[in-house]
Write an enzyme that holds these catalytic residues in place. Structure first.
Site, PDB file in Angstrom:
ATOM      1  CG  HIS A  70      -2.001  -1.037   1.176  1.00 52.03           C
ATOM      2  ND1 HIS A  70      -3.303  -0.805   0.773  1.00 52.03           N
ATOM      3  CD2 HIS A  70      -1.946  -2.344   1.494  1.00 52.03           C
ATOM      4  CE1 HIS A  70      -3.997  -1.924   0.853  1.00 52.03           C
ATOM      5  NE2 HIS A  70      -3.190  -2.879   1.279  1.00 52.03           N
ATOM      6  CG  ASN A 142      -8.209  -3.953   0.784  1.00 54.70           C
ATOM      7  OD1 ASN A 142      -7.478  -3.013   1.054  1.00 54.70           O
ATOM      8  ND2 ASN A 142      -7.785  -5.203   0.744  1.00 54.70           N
ATOM      9  CE1 TYR A 350      -2.306  -4.766   8.793  1.00 57.50           C
ATOM     10  CE2 TYR A 350      -2.438  -2.582   7.856  1.00 57.50           C
ATOM     11  CZ  TYR A 350      -2.689  -3.926   7.771  1.00 57.50           C
ATOM     12  OH  TYR A 350      -3.299  -4.439   6.663  1.00 57.50           O
TER      13      TYR A 350
HETATM   14  C1  HEM Z   1      -2.463 -10.926   7.582  1.00 51.90           C
HETATM   15  C2  HEM Z   1      -2.822 -10.144   6.574  1.00 51.90           C
HETATM   16  C3  HEM Z   1      -2.231  -8.785   6.378  1.00 51.90           C
HETATM   17  C4  HEM Z   1      -1.042  -8.279   6.807  1.00 51.90           C
HETATM   18  C5  HEM Z   1       0.031  -8.976   7.623  1.00 51.90           C
HETATM   19  C6  HEM Z   1      -0.981  -6.909   6.350  1.00 51.90           C
HETATM   20  C7  HEM Z   1       0.092  -6.059   6.553  1.00 51.90           C
HETATM   21  C8  HEM Z   1       0.143  -4.747   6.164  1.00 51.90           C
HETATM   22  C9  HEM Z   1       1.263  -3.874   6.368  1.00 51.90           C
HETATM   23  C10 HEM Z   1       2.565  -4.287   7.032  1.00 51.90           C
HETATM   24  C11 HEM Z   1       0.938  -2.660   5.891  1.00 51.90           C
HETATM   25  C12 HEM Z   1       1.781  -1.409   5.887  1.00 51.90           C
HETATM   26  C13 HEM Z   1       1.378  -0.527   7.050  1.00 51.90           C
HETATM   27  C14 HEM Z   1       2.218   0.716   7.178  1.00 51.90           C
HETATM   28  O1  HEM Z   1       3.402   0.707   6.822  1.00 51.90           O
HETATM   29  O2  HEM Z   1       1.673   1.707   7.698  1.00 51.90           O
HETATM   30  C15 HEM Z   1      -0.401  -2.753   5.375  1.00 51.90           C
HETATM   31  C16 HEM Z   1      -1.104  -1.714   4.838  1.00 51.90           C
HETATM   32  C17 HEM Z   1      -2.444  -1.802   4.533  1.00 51.90           C
HETATM   33  N1  HEM Z   1      -3.246  -2.920   4.560  1.00 51.90           N
HETATM   34 FE1  HEM Z   1      -2.683  -4.748   5.083  1.00 51.90          FE
HETATM   35  N2  HEM Z   1      -2.120  -6.604   5.656  1.00 51.90           N
HETATM   36  C18 HEM Z   1      -2.922  -7.736   5.665  1.00 51.90           C
HETATM   37  C19 HEM Z   1      -4.166  -7.852   5.113  1.00 51.90           C
HETATM   38  C20 HEM Z   1      -4.946  -6.795   4.755  1.00 51.90           C
HETATM   39  C21 HEM Z   1      -6.362  -6.866   4.511  1.00 51.90           C
HETATM   40  C22 HEM Z   1      -7.222  -8.119   4.624  1.00 51.90           C
HETATM   41  C23 HEM Z   1      -6.763  -5.598   4.223  1.00 51.90           C
HETATM   42  C24 HEM Z   1      -8.134  -5.102   3.919  1.00 51.90           C
HETATM   43  C25 HEM Z   1      -9.187  -5.515   4.595  1.00 51.90           C
HETATM   44  C26 HEM Z   1      -5.600  -4.731   4.281  1.00 51.90           C
HETATM   45  C27 HEM Z   1      -5.607  -3.375   4.070  1.00 51.90           C
HETATM   46  C28 HEM Z   1      -4.514  -2.565   4.199  1.00 51.90           C
HETATM   47  C29 HEM Z   1      -4.547  -1.143   3.930  1.00 51.90           C
HETATM   48  C30 HEM Z   1      -5.749  -0.328   3.493  1.00 51.90           C
HETATM   49  C31 HEM Z   1      -3.249  -0.672   4.143  1.00 51.90           C
HETATM   50  C32 HEM Z   1      -2.764   0.755   3.949  1.00 51.90           C
HETATM   51  C33 HEM Z   1      -3.062   1.608   5.166  1.00 51.90           C
HETATM   52  C34 HEM Z   1      -2.625   3.019   4.873  1.00 51.90           C
HETATM   53  O3  HEM Z   1      -3.278   3.665   4.039  1.00 51.90           O
HETATM   54  O4  HEM Z   1      -1.615   3.461   5.445  1.00 51.90           O
HETATM   55  N3  HEM Z   1      -4.517  -5.492   4.593  1.00 51.90           N
HETATM   56  N4  HEM Z   1      -0.852  -4.050   5.529  1.00 51.90           N
END
Ligand code: HEM
Length: 499
Positions: A70, A142, A350
């Site tokens: 992202h 999402n 996160y």
């Molecule tokens: C175990 C599953 C998941 C893991 C380990 C994971 C991990 C991460 C990580 C490490 C980040 C970066 C956060 C940052 O640097 O601030 C991220 C961002 C993000 N993830 Fe996931 N994610 C997973 C599943 C999902 C799912 C299922 C969704 C949606 C329902 C999702 C939506 C997002 C969004 C929207 C961001 C961006 C947030 C922002 O705008 O800063 N992720 N994710």
């Protein structure tokens, strides 16, 4: 005054440079910002030229690691108002009738890097931070209702397969389909991503989904399971592959630019928040596991509970968007994570990544700071901007009266199981992908087949290709047959793949 940095206001000015004076980071005036100090006309530069050295040092350190996923995103401020009294379900401040809560939303693409085009096929992140009276609640969702996997232990492997190859630095369907052939439950999400929903026309005309089940807890401690859904009042508008290619040739930022234009015109986008609710006993009533993030709760009715309006763009992209940090761990009394295994992993991941990406004290940054007083004895660490003045940095204490509040207690859940390490029982990997396919218009189905065939057709390993085809065939016979034809596959081989 508008040129003064934020800390000048918060610590109070005690003299020195006036508003027009350029200063070094220590506040001392800069004498010359155009010519560095040299030893005469043709001598070398002087080490004592702090302005030159500090400027180069700060410049060299301007970049922070981009988000591991992202990375490409756009943030917008706004507000949320509840539209229904759901105090029977939750005591969360954000749903208190008559309340208005400031929010910050960051929209993003998932896989590609910070400067990548916004036209690429990908889910879109839809993360909302609610600055409530009882702390920040982040609903990190999402634009698609389900996810590829159901267990957090698979996430790093999945992302590695989707990111550019470590050898060629290019995204390669051979790699990610090699991964997904082992993940039949991804069939549903892959169908959404390869449909035109994978290329939304802009950020305003797409829905947002919480994806996981969460728990709402009321004053009596009663628990209900919910799924959240943001419905765009602007409607849904997706691009075909041709339209996306055409836009991409001219503009890498069409979606961000659309949002700036709308907000500038006062055309503030709105989303209504809907919930689907199950009581704990109902979790047993389905032929799939309702805590599985690859599933929608298709037959459960949804009710509107609030409306969000986005109305203000950040004044500085780095400070208010790059440094924003959303985390499923940020919950408030009345809203809790469910036992969904994917969500449980996210609750850890996160905050952990943000401590690396932004630092231990990232929650003290203005964009992330709760609008309530934060008091605890988590202390020190790099970049600490806290206001800790007391000698008592432990708890409990007779001298310092601060104490816990039972409002913050989690709900309790009776348990009888043994610890285990195995997959969920009710997997149902393909059925909902079929429901999705049959719900598309003929044109949308055609686009899905073409988009998917475009990537699946590049897979060199015949066995991987046929296993993937068998998944889509199991979801819906017509879907699988058309896809097989489109990639020149062998239908007999598809039918023979063991489930
Ligand atoms: C175990 C599953 C998941 C893991 C380990 C994971 C991990 C991460 C990580 C490490 C980040 C970066 C956060 C940052 O640097 O601030 C991220 C961002 C993000 N993830 Fe996931 N994610 C997973 C599943 C999902 C799912 C299922 C969704 C949606 C329902 C999702 C939506 C997002 C969004 C929207 C961001 C961006 C947030 C922002 O705008 O800063 N992720 N994710």
């Amino acid at each position: 005054m508008k040129y003064l940095p934020l800390f000048a206001f918060t610590i109070g000015l005690i003299g020195g440079a006036n508003a027009e004076t350029l200063t070094r980071d220590n506040g001392a005036p800069v004498g010359d910002n155009q010519n560095a100090q040299t030893a005469g006309e043709n001598g070398g530069n002087l080490l004592q030229d702090v302005q030159l050295i500090q400027k180069l040092q700060r410049f060299a350190r301007e970049r922070i690691p981009e988000r591991v996923v992202h990375a490409r995103g756009t943030g917008v401020h706004g507000e949320f108002v509840p539209t229904a009294d759901i105090s029977n379900l939750t005591r969360a401040a954000v749903f208190a009738p008559g309340s208005k809560t400031p929010v910050f939303v960051r929209f993003s693409t998932v896989i590609h890097s910070k400067g990548s085009p916004e036209t690429l096929r990908d889910p879109r992140g839809f993360a909302t931070k609610f600055y409530t009276e009882e702390g920040n609640w982040d609903l990190v969702g999402n634009n698609l209702p389900v996810f590829f996997i159901r267990d957090a232990i698979k996430f790093p492997d999945m992302v590695h397969s989707l990111k550019p190859s470590p050898v060629t630095n290019q995204q390669d369907p051979n790699r990610f389909f090699d991964f997904f052939r082992h993940v039949p439950e991804a069939t549903h999400m892959l169908s959404w991503v390869y449909s035109d929903y994978g290329t939304p026309a802009n950020l305003r005309q797409m829905d947002g989904w919480g994806v996981h089940a969460y728990k709402l807890v009321n004053e009596k401690g009663e628990v209900h399971y919910v799924k959240f859904h943001w419905k765009s009042r602007q409607g849904i508008n997706n691009l075909t592959a041709e339209e996306a290619t055409e836009i991409q040739a001219k503009d890498f930022s069409h979606a961000t630019s659309d949002m700036y234009t709308a907000i500038e015109k006062g055309d503030f986008p709105q989303w209504d928040l809907y919930i689907k609710v199950l009581n704990p006993a109902q979790l047993e009533d389905f032929n799939y596991n309702p805590l599985d993030a690859t599933k929608m709760w298709l037959d459960v009715p949804e009710t509107q509970v609030g409306t969000m309006t986005l109305n203000r763009m950040p004044t500085n992209f780095f400070q208010e968007t790059e440094q924003s940090a959303f985390a499923p761990a940020n919950t408030i009394p009345g809203i809790e994570p469910s036992e969904d295994r994917l969500l449980q992993g996210r609750v850890f991941s996160y905050s952990d990544t943000q401590m690396y990406r932004l630092g231990t004290n990232h929650q003290q940054l203005p964009i992330n700071r709760p609008r309530v007083v934060v008091q605890n004895w988590n202390q020190d660490g790099a970049g600490n901007y806290g206001q800790q003045t007391s000698e008592v940095n432990y708890q409990p204490s007779r001298i310092d009266a601060r104490k816990e509040d039972s409002k913050g207690l989690y709900s309790s859940k009776p348990l009888t199981a043994s610890t285990q390490q195995k997959a969920i029982e009710k997997k149902l990997p393909f059925a909902q992908a079929g429901v999705f396919y049959r719900g598309l218009s003929p044109k949308e189905r055609q686009n899905l087949i073409e988009n998917l065939a475009g990537d699946l057709g590049k897979v060199r390993d015949d066995n991987t290709k046929h296993i993937m085809l068998s998944y889509f065939y199991r979801a819906d016979r017509d879907y699988g047959e058309r896809l097989t034809k489109a990639v020149g596959g062998d239908l007999d081989q598809v039918r023979k793949v063991e489930p």
